[in-house]
Design an enzyme around this catalytic site. Structure first.
Site, PDB file in Angstrom:
ATOM      1  N   SER A 185     -14.716   8.595  -0.849  1.00  0.00           N
ATOM      2  CA  SER A 185     -13.436   8.144  -0.298  1.00  0.00           C
ATOM      3  C   SER A 185     -12.888   9.270   0.564  1.00  0.00           C
ATOM      4  O   SER A 185     -13.505  10.325   0.696  1.00  0.00           O
ATOM      5  CB  SER A 185     -12.470   7.786  -1.413  1.00  0.00           C
ATOM      6  OG  SER A 185     -12.155   8.953  -2.125  1.00  0.00           O
ATOM      7  N   CYS A 197      24.487 -29.845  13.969  1.00  0.00           N
ATOM      8  CA  CYS A 197      25.125 -31.050  14.503  1.00  0.00           C
ATOM      9  C   CYS A 197      25.346 -32.121  13.434  1.00  0.00           C
ATOM     10  O   CYS A 197      25.957 -33.145  13.717  1.00  0.00           O
ATOM     11  CB  CYS A 197      24.313 -31.619  15.661  1.00  0.00           C
ATOM     12  SG  CYS A 197      22.793 -32.418  15.149  1.00  0.00           S
ATOM     13  N   LYS A 209     -13.541  13.059  11.466  1.00  0.00           N
ATOM     14  CA  LYS A 209     -14.691  13.606  10.733  1.00  0.00           C
ATOM     15  C   LYS A 209     -15.261  14.769  11.533  1.00  0.00           C
ATOM     16  O   LYS A 209     -15.572  14.584  12.721  1.00  0.00           O
ATOM     17  CB  LYS A 209     -15.774  12.544  10.560  1.00  0.00           C
ATOM     18  CG  LYS A 209     -15.303  11.321   9.783  1.00  0.00           C
ATOM     19  CD  LYS A 209     -16.331  10.205   9.839  1.00  0.00           C
ATOM     20  CE  LYS A 209     -15.790   8.944   9.158  1.00  0.00           C
ATOM     21  NZ  LYS A 209     -16.617   7.761   9.446  1.00  0.00           N
ATOM     22  N   LYS A 221      -2.783   8.453   8.153  1.00  0.00           N
ATOM     23  CA  LYS A 221      -2.232   7.097   8.017  1.00  0.00           C
ATOM     24  C   LYS A 221      -1.151   6.795   9.058  1.00  0.00           C
ATOM     25  O   LYS A 221      -0.393   7.676   9.450  1.00  0.00           O
ATOM     26  CB  LYS A 221      -1.634   6.930   6.614  1.00  0.00           C
ATOM     27  CG  LYS A 221      -2.636   7.059   5.492  1.00  0.00           C
ATOM     28  CD  LYS A 221      -3.604   5.918   5.514  1.00  0.00           C
ATOM     29  CE  LYS A 221      -3.996   5.413   4.193  1.00  0.00           C
ATOM     30  NZ  LYS A 221      -3.349   4.607   3.330  1.00  0.00           N
ATOM     31  N   ASP A 246       0.811  -1.217   0.000  1.00  0.00           N
ATOM     32  CA  ASP A 246       0.000   0.000   0.000  1.00  0.00           C
ATOM     33  C   ASP A 246       0.845   1.267   0.000  1.00  0.00           C
ATOM     34  O   ASP A 246       0.510   2.255  -0.640  1.00  0.00           O
ATOM     35  CB  ASP A 246      -0.892   0.026   1.235  1.00  0.00           C
ATOM     36  CG  ASP A 246      -1.994  -1.001   1.131  1.00  0.00           C
ATOM     37  OD1 ASP A 246      -2.859  -1.022   1.998  1.00  0.00           O
ATOM     38  OD2 ASP A 246      -1.978  -1.777   0.156  1.00  0.00           O
TER      39      ASP A 246
HETATM   40  S1  IVH Z   1     -15.714   7.187   6.141  1.00  0.00           S
HETATM   41  C1  IVH Z   1     -17.356  10.087   4.008  1.00  0.00           C
HETATM   42  N1  IVH Z   1     -14.693   5.904   8.194  1.00  0.00           N
HETATM   43  O1  IVH Z   1     -11.518   4.178   4.046  1.00  0.00           O
HETATM   44  C2  IVH Z   1     -16.217   9.200   3.858  1.00  0.00           C
HETATM   45  N2  IVH Z   1     -14.021   5.230   6.019  1.00  0.00           N
HETATM   46  O2  IVH Z   1     -10.738   6.123   1.674  1.00  0.00           O
HETATM   47  C3  IVH Z   1     -16.616   7.774   3.775  1.00  0.00           C
HETATM   48  N3  IVH Z   1     -12.491   3.302   6.005  1.00  0.00           N
HETATM   49  O3  IVH Z   1     -13.812   3.532   1.529  1.00  0.00           O
HETATM   50  C4  IVH Z   1     -15.676   6.869   4.419  1.00  0.00           C
HETATM   51  N4  IVH Z   1     -12.435   3.016   8.182  1.00  0.00           N
HETATM   52  O4  IVH Z   1     -13.077   1.599   3.066  1.00  0.00           O
HETATM   53  C5  IVH Z   1     -14.714   6.010   6.842  1.00  0.00           C
HETATM   54  N5  IVH Z   1     -13.947   4.839  10.106  1.00  0.00           N
HETATM   55  C6  IVH Z   1     -13.962   4.942   8.773  1.00  0.00           C
HETATM   56  C7  IVH Z   1     -13.234   4.085   7.936  1.00  0.00           C
HETATM   57  C8  IVH Z   1     -13.272   4.265   6.556  1.00  0.00           C
HETATM   58  C9  IVH Z   1     -12.030   2.576   7.015  1.00  0.00           C
HETATM   59  C10 IVH Z   1     -12.162   3.077   4.597  1.00  0.00           C
HETATM   60  C11 IVH Z   1     -13.342   2.811   3.730  1.00  0.00           C
HETATM   61  C12 IVH Z   1     -13.379   3.924   2.760  1.00  0.00           C
HETATM   62  C13 IVH Z   1     -11.953   4.364   2.742  1.00  0.00           C
HETATM   63  C14 IVH Z   1     -11.854   5.832   2.405  1.00  0.00           C
END
Ligand code: IVH
Length: 692
Positions: free
Chosen positions: A81, A410, A289, A313, A32
């Site tokens: 995403s 051995c 968020k 990350k 990744d």
């Molecule tokens: S929120 C509004 N919360 O990360 C945004 N995503 O690159 C929607 N992921 O597709 C995603 N843990 O596969 C959100 N606590 C989390 C998350 C999460 C993992 C992944 C998920 C998403 C990607 C975003």
């Protein structure tokens, strides 16, 4: 300009290829971290040269088109995403933007682990699960309803009054322990192993046969809402929406919480990062968020990512490196384990130079060869391992690896019993490597617990010929340690430092002699465990000690007698009988006794015998005279069952110094409570006599 254009095209192809391998084939081509770097470089070039940007660039879509076989699902609201942050500075910039645009100097965030699995959307109509889909490219995904129905923690019906339409987004993942167990079983049964928990989750959801998915240990956590027909007006923040989701019976990650400002979210990041290895699932970051919905609306979106959220990350747990050599290590029971010597590489903050390859089958399955470029993975405290080979990068002229036929230590034959995956050196205690491991096990905390007698020291004791068997430890004198220390210093070319000369050295040696002496008095089950009989762990040792009460009848027992012991199967019975049948093992036991090692022996305690038979005992608080483990062992020898928690069924609670909630609960339930004096008096009355 042309070279920029060329580089962008090259990056696009590389990312697209990697995406295809990762998303469609479930066969990732790069770690990744490498993918992140490529995408970032492309994003940067696109923003510096907007004229060259391509609407079909991989930066413009996440993942790829669905593969055939599954129906397409158009998401009612797109699955977004997240933008990534790699540094604290980038997180600071994110919060500054929010402060600037919302006017909130100290905004509140929902803070969550970034789960490393596969994003999915679940659609409930009138409280019933009707459809589940993967994210796909964000607007169109694949219908994996049948597979999701097999995921046990996804409710098929919601609890309580659900709205007409409720779409919930979250992550399907494979818990780490389940992943390990799945692979261990696959290895045993010659099946295909999973590369890592994330691929395990993704691959399992893409099975065309849901019966296969059902056999995979998948789990799910919800982290966002999609389409909702009617949202209660009381829900004004993301964190409130998570509680709302949780109330419908959907799992929400218990680590999710809220935090304020840059300081608050970074503190969450660090705390979670420290516990990353202990979590039951893999994460690759923290997600922040902006909590208030009105503030989210004010921030809006760029392309497919919200401006009100970001993924921060953690350092990657997988990295790419090259195998320089494959060596083998010989363990206590002679197991020969291949180990890859690597070009050193930083993985999750630690330099990794070795990785386990487990056994010959694993090497054959991965087809690992010297010179190969490989992906290594390090997670938590587990030994780093080679996950896969990057075959495209294999140099010319390599050949498959094979297990040596002779022990490199051995020279004895290396053999593999039919039906076993492990190859073993047949040298037994003749093999110095096995001898060292046997001694390390013997001295370890849960065996004889000889403080200060660590691995290095044991290696030197064997290498310089001071000990051959565990019994020799008890014949060591002060001068032996001092002489050995001098020889080791000479060998290492280190001038004996002040710390290990004169008085200090003799103090060090005295302490060791004392620790060895202290271990002379022990419990039958401990000596049984310490002997290192194959497949006799602590619990089998305990069972044997209780059943026979003394060592001599165990040594005299043949296989059929041993098979009558509850919980001892034919394989273990054979191993025990075999161990005691060997002359050199009997000699070691005689020598231990001759050197003053003795252990508690008493009457046999067959099932449901003894003064405490049928009673459950809970030990809580500190004891002055012995450890809780030891007290537990003695009570067990008298027929008690030891438990960690107090309930109505508890017979006796032994409450030592500073006992807390368990004592309170015992009082509340009116249970029988003993203090330490009462315990000691009872043990005295029922003491077994030590052997001599
Ligand atoms: S929120 C509004 N919360 O990360 C945004 N995503 O690159 C929607 N992921 O597709 C995603 N843990 O596969 C959100 N606590 C989390 C998350 C999460 C993992 C992944 C998920 C998403 C990607 C975003």
């Amino acid at each position: 300009m042309d070279s920029v254009r060329q580089r962008m095209r090259q990056l696009q192809t590389q990312i697209e290829d990697a995406n295809y391998r990762y998303y469609v084939l479930d066969d990732p081509a790069m770690p990744d971290a490498a993918w992140d770097l490529l995408l970032r470089e492309l994003q940067e070039l696109e923003s510096r040269h907007p004229g060259l940007a391509d609407p079909n660039s991989p930066t413009q879509r996440v993942g790829s088109r669905p593969s055939s076989g599954f129906e397409e699902v158009v998401h009612a609201t797109p699955m977004l995403s997240l933008a990534n942050a790699f540094t604290e500075e980038e997180v600071g910039d994110f919060v500054s933007r929010i402060t600037k645009e919302t006017g909130d100097a100290d905004p509140e965030f929902s803070v969550e682990p970034k789960l490393d699995g596969l994003a999915i959307s679940l659609r409930y109509e009138n409280g019933v699960f009707v459809r589940g889909a993967t994210r796909g490219d964000g607007s169109t995904g694949e219908d994996v309803t049948a597979n999701l129905r097999t995921v046990k923690c996804i409710p098929l019906k919601l609890r309580g009054e659900a709205p007409g339409v409720l779409e919930v987004r979250g992550e399907v993942y494979m818990p780490k322990a389940d992943f390990e167990a799945y692979n261990a079983r696959a290895l045993r049964e010659g099946g295909k192993t999973l590369a890592n928990p994330r691929n395990g989750a993704a691959g399992s959801l893409r099975q065309l046969d849901p019966r296969i998915t059902a056999m995979r240990p998948l789990a799910f956590y919800a982290y966002a809402l999609g389409e909702v027909s009617a949202m209660p007006s009381s829900i004004q923040t993301h964190s409130q929406s998570l509680s709302w989701i949780r109330d419908f019976g959907l799992p929400v990650c218990p680590e999710a919480g809220t935090a304020r400002g840059t300081g608050g979210i970074l503190a969450f990041y660090r705390r979670l990062g420290e516990r990353r290895g202990q979590l039951a699932y893999d994460i690759d970051g923290s997600v922040y968020k902006l909590d208030r919905f009105d503030q989210q609306r004010a921030m809006g979106f760029v392309s497919r990512a919200p401006r009100w959220a970001i993924a921060h990350k953690y350092p990657a747990q997988e990295q790419q490196t090259v195998i320089e050599a494959i060596d083998v290590q010989v363990g206590r029971t002679g197991a020969v384990t291949p180990v890859a010597r690597l070009v050193p590489v930083q993985v999750a903050g630690v330099v990794v130079t070795n990785a386990t390859l487990h056994n010959a089958d694993q090497i054959a399955r991965l087809d690992v060869r010297i010179g190969d470029s490989v992906i290594v993975r390090r997670a938590g405290d587990v030994i780093p391992e080679v996950v896969r080979v990057i075959e495209d990068r294999r140099p010319a002229g390599t050949s498959p690896w094979s297990m040596p036929v002779q022990c490199p230590i051995c020279g004895s034959a290396v053999e593999r019993e039919p039906g076993e995956v492990v190859s073993r050196c047949t040298g037994g205690l003749y093999c110095p490597a096995q001898r060292k491991q046997a001694l390390i096990h013997f001295a370890s905390r849960r065996a004889m617990d000889i403080e200060g007698l660590g691995e290095r020291l044991i290696e030197d004791l064997v290498d310089f010929g001071y000990v051959k068997t565990v019994a020799d430890l008890y014949a060591l004198r002060l001068d032996d340690f001092l002489a050995m220390k001098r020889r080791a210093d000479e060998r290492d070319g280190s001038t004996p430092d002040a710390v290990k000369t004169g008085k200090i050295a003799s103090k060090w040696a005295e302490n060791l002699i004392e620790a060895i002496a202290a271990s002379r008095e022990t419990l039958l089950e401990r000596i049984l465990f310490a002997l290192g009989i194959r497949d006799v762990g602590e619990s089998t040792a305990k069972t044997l000690a209780r059943h026979f009460g003394a060592l001599d009848p165990i040594m005299a027992a043949d296989e059929s007698v041993l098979r009558e012991v509850p919980d001892i199967g034919p394989v273990v019975a054979a191993r025990i009988a075999h161990f005691f049948a060997q002359a050199h093992n009997r000699e070691v036991i005689a020598a231990l006794r001759a050197n003053g090692v003795h252990w508690t022996e008493g009457a046999p305690q067959r099932a449901s015998e003894g003064p405490l038979a049928g009673k459950t005992v809970v030990l809580t608080g500190g004891l002055a005279a012995m450890s809780r483990d030891e007290a537990g062992a003695r009570l067990e020898a008298l027929g008690a069952k030891i438990s960690g928690s107090v309930s109505k069924k508890t017979g006796i609670v032994v409450a030592g110094e500073a006992a807390g909630s368990k004592l309170a609960k015992a009082q509340e339930l009116g249970l029988e409570i003993w203090d330490e004096a009462r315990l000691l008096a009872f043990l005295d009355d029922h003491a077994g006599k030590p052997s001599d």
